[in-house]
Design a protein around this motif. Structure first.
Motif, PDB file in Angstrom:
ATOM      1  N   THR A 273      -9.169   3.791  21.922  1.00 60.11           N
ATOM      2  CA  THR A 273      -7.914   3.869  21.171  1.00 60.11           C
ATOM      3  C   THR A 273      -7.995   3.027  19.904  1.00 60.11           C
ATOM      4  N   LEU A 274      -8.571   1.837  20.015  1.00 62.74           N
ATOM      5  CA  LEU A 274      -8.721   0.971  18.845  1.00 62.74           C
ATOM      6  C   LEU A 274      -9.590   1.636  17.780  1.00 62.74           C
ATOM      7  N   THR A 275     -10.690   2.235  18.190  1.00 57.93           N
ATOM      8  CA  THR A 275     -11.577   2.901  17.232  1.00 57.93           C
ATOM      9  C   THR A 275     -10.869   4.047  16.528  1.00 57.93           C
ATOM     10  N   SER A 276     -10.148   4.854  17.284  1.00 51.04           N
ATOM     11  CA  SER A 276      -9.429   5.983  16.688  1.00 51.04           C
ATOM     12  C   SER A 276      -8.335   5.507  15.738  1.00 51.04           C
ATOM     13  N   LEU A 277      -7.654   4.426  16.103  1.00 48.86           N
ATOM     14  CA  LEU A 277      -6.599   3.902  15.237  1.00 48.86           C
ATOM     15  C   LEU A 277      -7.178   3.385  13.921  1.00 48.86           C
ATOM     16  N   LEU A 278      -8.288   2.649  13.986  1.00 44.36           N
ATOM     17  CA  LEU A 278      -8.915   2.142  12.763  1.00 44.36           C
ATOM     18  C   LEU A 278      -9.384   3.283  11.872  1.00 44.36           C
ATOM     19  N   ASN A 279      -9.900   4.341  12.466  1.00 43.56           N
ATOM     20  CA  ASN A 279     -10.342   5.487  11.670  1.00 43.56           C
ATOM     21  C   ASN A 279      -9.176   6.213  11.007  1.00 43.56           C
ATOM     22  N   ALA A 280      -7.994   6.165  11.650  1.00 40.48           N
ATOM     23  CA  ALA A 280      -6.845   6.896  11.113  1.00 40.48           C
ATOM     24  C   ALA A 280      -6.096   6.117  10.040  1.00 40.48           C
ATOM     25  N   LEU A 281      -6.270   4.810   9.972  1.00 37.70           N
ATOM     26  CA  LEU A 281      -5.467   3.996   9.054  1.00 37.70           C
ATOM     27  C   LEU A 281      -5.659   4.347   7.578  1.00 37.70           C
ATOM     28  N   PRO A 282      -6.883   4.564   7.083  1.00 37.55           N
ATOM     29  CA  PRO A 282      -7.023   4.808   5.632  1.00 37.55           C
ATOM     30  C   PRO A 282      -6.578   6.195   5.191  1.00 37.55           C
ATOM     31  N   ASP A 283      -6.405   7.109   6.115  1.00 33.50           N
ATOM     32  CA  ASP A 283      -6.207   8.514   5.773  1.00 33.50           C
ATOM     33  C   ASP A 283      -4.911   8.724   4.994  1.00 33.50           C
ATOM     34  N   GLY A 284      -5.030   9.204   3.762  1.00 33.21           N
ATOM     35  CA  GLY A 284      -3.880   9.613   2.972  1.00 33.21           C
ATOM     36  C   GLY A 284      -3.037   8.494   2.411  1.00 33.21           C
ATOM     37  N   ARG A 285      -3.527   7.255   2.410  1.00 30.31           N
ATOM     38  CA  ARG A 285      -2.736   6.130   1.894  1.00 30.31           C
ATOM     39  C   ARG A 285      -3.488   5.454   0.754  1.00 30.31           C
ATOM     40  N   PRO A 286      -2.797   5.139  -0.331  1.00 32.89           N
ATOM     41  CA  PRO A 286      -3.474   4.446  -1.439  1.00 32.89           C
ATOM     42  C   PRO A 286      -4.005   3.079  -1.021  1.00 32.89           C
ATOM     43  N   GLU A 287      -3.208   2.333  -0.251  1.00 39.36           N
ATOM     44  CA  GLU A 287      -3.650   1.019   0.216  1.00 39.36           C
ATOM     45  C   GLU A 287      -2.874   0.654   1.474  1.00 39.36           C
ATOM     46  N   LEU A 288      -3.525  -0.115   2.339  1.00 37.32           N
ATOM     47  CA  LEU A 288      -2.900  -0.507   3.600  1.00 37.32           C
ATOM     48  C   LEU A 288      -3.609  -1.738   4.142  1.00 37.32           C
ATOM     49  N   SER A 289      -2.815  -2.676   4.669  1.00 37.58           N
ATOM     50  CA  SER A 289      -3.346  -3.845   5.363  1.00 37.58           C
ATOM     51  C   SER A 289      -2.779  -3.836   6.778  1.00 37.58           C
ATOM     52  N   ALA A 290      -3.656  -3.808   7.770  1.00 40.95           N
ATOM     53  CA  ALA A 290      -3.232  -3.722   9.168  1.00 40.95           C
ATOM     54  C   ALA A 290      -3.779  -4.905   9.946  1.00 40.95           C
ATOM     55  N   THR A 291      -2.932  -5.507  10.778  1.00 38.18           N
ATOM     56  CA  THR A 291      -3.326  -6.614  11.651  1.00 38.18           C
ATOM     57  C   THR A 291      -3.004  -6.230  13.083  1.00 38.18           C
ATOM     58  N   LEU A 292      -4.032  -6.215  13.926  1.00 39.95           N
ATOM     59  CA  LEU A 292      -3.880  -5.828  15.323  1.00 39.95           C
ATOM     60  C   LEU A 292      -4.302  -6.998  16.196  1.00 39.95           C
ATOM     61  N   ASP A 293      -3.343  -7.584  16.903  1.00 39.17           N
ATOM     62  CA  ASP A 293      -3.635  -8.655  17.861  1.00 39.17           C
ATOM     63  C   ASP A 293      -3.693  -8.034  19.251  1.00 39.17           C
TER      64      ASP A 293
END
Length: 649
Positions: A273-293
């Motif tokens: 799930t973590l791998t899939s989420l990281l792969n999906a984060l950049p899709d279609g967004r100019p910029e994004l900062s994500a923090t997952l604890d």
């Protein structure tokens, strides 16, 4: 302002303060944590009417507590606080008693949460509600904290507010920019399937709303209505509970095209799930900062699944991951996630990684190496965290793939500590040969433990030791000897570092060293009677003194945890008296070397001297390959782990 000879009243003084000065003064009086209690603000308000008006007129953030049984006319009005633009509703429901079968009386709180939330805001005038740009709703009282188990309870099983209540709240605050829901939203009943989309439709109608906090991942259903407006999203369960992130619900995040910041606290998700989420984060967004604890503890457990740990910070731009940072992760987990990431990660920054007891298999190591080579911006390893019973092969794999760490955490005497590895230098010998040479270099641990000169530095290398030879690693026993000598020298010079301040939670420690102490390693059962003999020699009259001790055989030393300062003084005096009148002194010496907390091993007093001895050994052998230095640390750690454990007499 009043002249020098005139009396200035407090009311006149506070009225002449500038707005900036008032803000600084009020900020100093506010509590340090985001809690409605604490700080001196409440006491200042009660001091005088002038100060109350001054404080109320300067506050920008207000905590409004609403209890069960309150009516609309008892709710404080916002007109009293003229500059408040941030409002936090603290709900304290104590609903009607309902008997749950034959069990104890419980409280039916869910319905009352909705009532209290609306009661607090409908009592305010439209002009005051329009001024609020930040709204938080919390249920935070002793009732809920006493009934929640952070390690096992599911947030969805707790009393919750209705999504329709959230819809009404949003409509009542037309200038709202930030909404923090720190109370569970109902998501499990059939009505929620209809009410959640209605809630997000109401939020989408707010022209300024761009920041949202939700309590569970399940509450995201319907959030696509905020696709073009939501910029910051935080998912954090209340009461220190975990956020379950199911694989089948990941697609909801891809709907938020305008999202710039994502934070998920205490998330419980599998590595897939973590791998899939990281792969999906950049899709279609100019910029994004994500923090997952991430936390490995949660309510939902899939058989055979591996759950992630640590913190993962992902920075994306231009449809790619510009930098991936992780800390507190297992090496095997890092390898698994990186092997599944899309090939466009620029920089990998590993703040802290823990190698396991076994090396990575070739099937996992190969894709991990390939991923690291694809990182065009490079790979940075900050800290390597060796487990307590570390083995060399997994740690060497981490260094070979990720590079030389800036810091090395390892299990030393008395607990965990950190070291700095020397920068890599060119060597003609292969890495394997250098590591093998480090393993082979060992001086026989035969040197007698004697206190160093009073002016010597803790852990200073000895001129006659094998470890003083340039480019050679000392034997682990030699390193321990240097640490003991440093502790004895510091105690003799009155410079021993105390492990804890005086108090009931700490105990004084005595270091005894010399050839006679070395013989006790062969007969540890006589240590108890020997300690009592020394204390009686100093005429200490306590009945059945209880000592805890740890033998350091190779250093001919003994660390003793004493029941009190009188016992410590008696041991030191008894050791001194044992040398009086001897034709051939045994070299026995005893020193009071500070105090150690009750929850620490007695060897904790050695920690700073062991660290200095290890660091000096690494720095002196800087010509070695870093892998050889790593082998040396692992070898010393194993030697220390094999020492006799602390015993109680």
């Amino acid at each position: 302002m009043a002249g020098p000879s005139q009396v200035t009243s407090l009311d006149s003084l506070v009225r002449h303060l500038s707005a900036d000065a008032a803000d600084v003064l009020v900020a100093a009086l506010l509590p340090k944590l985001d809690r409605p209690c604490g700080g001196a603000l409440g006491c200042v308000r009660l001091a005088s009417k002038s100060l109350r008006r001054f404080v109320d007129g300067s506050l920008r953030r207000l905590f409004l507590r609403v209890e069960s049984g309150s009516n609309r006319w008892e709710v404080p009005r916002l007109e009293r606080w003229g500059r408040v633009d941030s409002l936090e509703l603290l709900l304290e429901p104590h609903g009607p008693a309902v008997r749950n079968g034959d069990g104890p009386i419980m409280h039916n709180i869910g319905a009352e949460l909705d009532t209290l939330a609306l009661l607090a805001v409908t009592a305010q005038s439209p002009a005051m509600r329009q001024r609020i740009t930040s709204l938080a709703v919390r249920w935070d009282d002793d009732f809920i904290h006493a009934r929640v188990d952070p390690g096992h309870d599911d947030p969805n099983a707790l009393p919750s507010i209705s999504p329709l209540t959230v819809s009404h709240l949003a409509l009542l605050f037309p200038s709202l920019r930030e909404l923090n829901l720190d109370v569970v939203i109902s998501t499990l009943d059939r009505k929620s399937e209809l009410h959640l989309p209605m809630m997000y439709d109401a939020l989408a109608a707010q022209p300024y709303l761009d920041t949202l906090r939700l309590p569970t991942w399940g509450a995201l259903s319907g959030i696509g209505a905020l696709a073009t407006s939501l910029k910051r999203l935080r998912i954090s369960a209340p009461y220190f509970l975990t956020v379950e992130v199911p694989y089948e619900q990941l697609s909801v995040i891809s709907q938020l095209r305008a999202l710039k910041e994502l934070q998920v606290d205490a998330a419980h998700m599998t590595l897939d799930t973590l791998t899939s989420l990281l792969n999906a984060l950049p899709d279609g967004r100019p910029e994004l900062s994500a923090t997952l604890d991430l936390t490995p503890y949660g309510v939902l457990e899939q058989p055979g699944a591996v759950y992630g740990t640590g913190r993962w910070v992902c920075t994306c731009s231009g449809g790619a991951i510009r930098e991936l940072e992780c800390s507190g992760v297992e090496l095997a987990h890092l390898a698994s996630v990186c092997a599944g990431l899309a090939p466009y990660v620029s920089v990998l920054r590993v703040v802290e990684v823990r190698p396991g007891q076994d090396p990575l298999p070739p099937a996992q190591l190969g894709p991990f190496r390939a991923f690291v080579k694809r990182c065009g911006g490079g790979v940075r390893l900050v800290s390597l965290d060796l487990p307590q019973k570390a083995t060399l092969a997994p740690a060497q794999q981490a260094v070979e793939v990720l590079g030389v760490p800036q810091m090395l955490h390892w299990t030393a005497v008395g607990g965990r500590d950190q070291l700095s590895l020397p920068a890599p230098k060119h060597t003609d010998a292969p890495v394997a040969a250098a590591a093998a040479a480090a393993e082979a270099e060992a001086a026989p641990p035969g040197r007698v433990a004697q206190p160093a000169a009073a002016g010597a530095q803790p852990g200073a290398p000895q001129a006659d030791g094998e470890g003083s030879r340039a480019g050679a690693f000392p034997h682990p026993a030699e390193v321990l000897q240097r640490a003991v000598d440093g502790l004895a020298a510091a105690a003799a010079g009155g410079r021993a570092e105390a492990g804890a301040s005086d108090g009931a939670q700490s105990s004084p420690v005595v270091l005894a060293c010399g050839p006679f102490v070395g013989t006790l390693a062969f007969t540890p059962k006589v240590v108890k009677s020997w300690l009592k003999h020394l204390s009686r020699a100093a005429q200490w009259q306590a009945q059945a003194p209880v000592f805890a001790f740890q033998l350091l055989p190779s250093a001919e030393a003994l660390l003793v945890r004493c029941p009190g300062p009188e016992a410590a003084a008696a041991l030191v005096a008894g050791a001194a008296q044992a040398q009086v009148g001897r034709a051939a002194p045994s070299g026995l010496a005893a020193y009071h070397v500070g105090r150690v907390p009750a929850w620490r091993d007695v060897a904790f007093v050695l920690a700073p001297y062991m660290k200095q001895a290890m660091q000096q050994a690494l720095d002196a052998c800087g010509t070695h390959d870093p892998l050889a230095c790593l082998a040396f640390v692992v070898r010393v750690a194993k030697f220390l782990d094999d020492l006799p454990s602390e015993s109680r007499s």
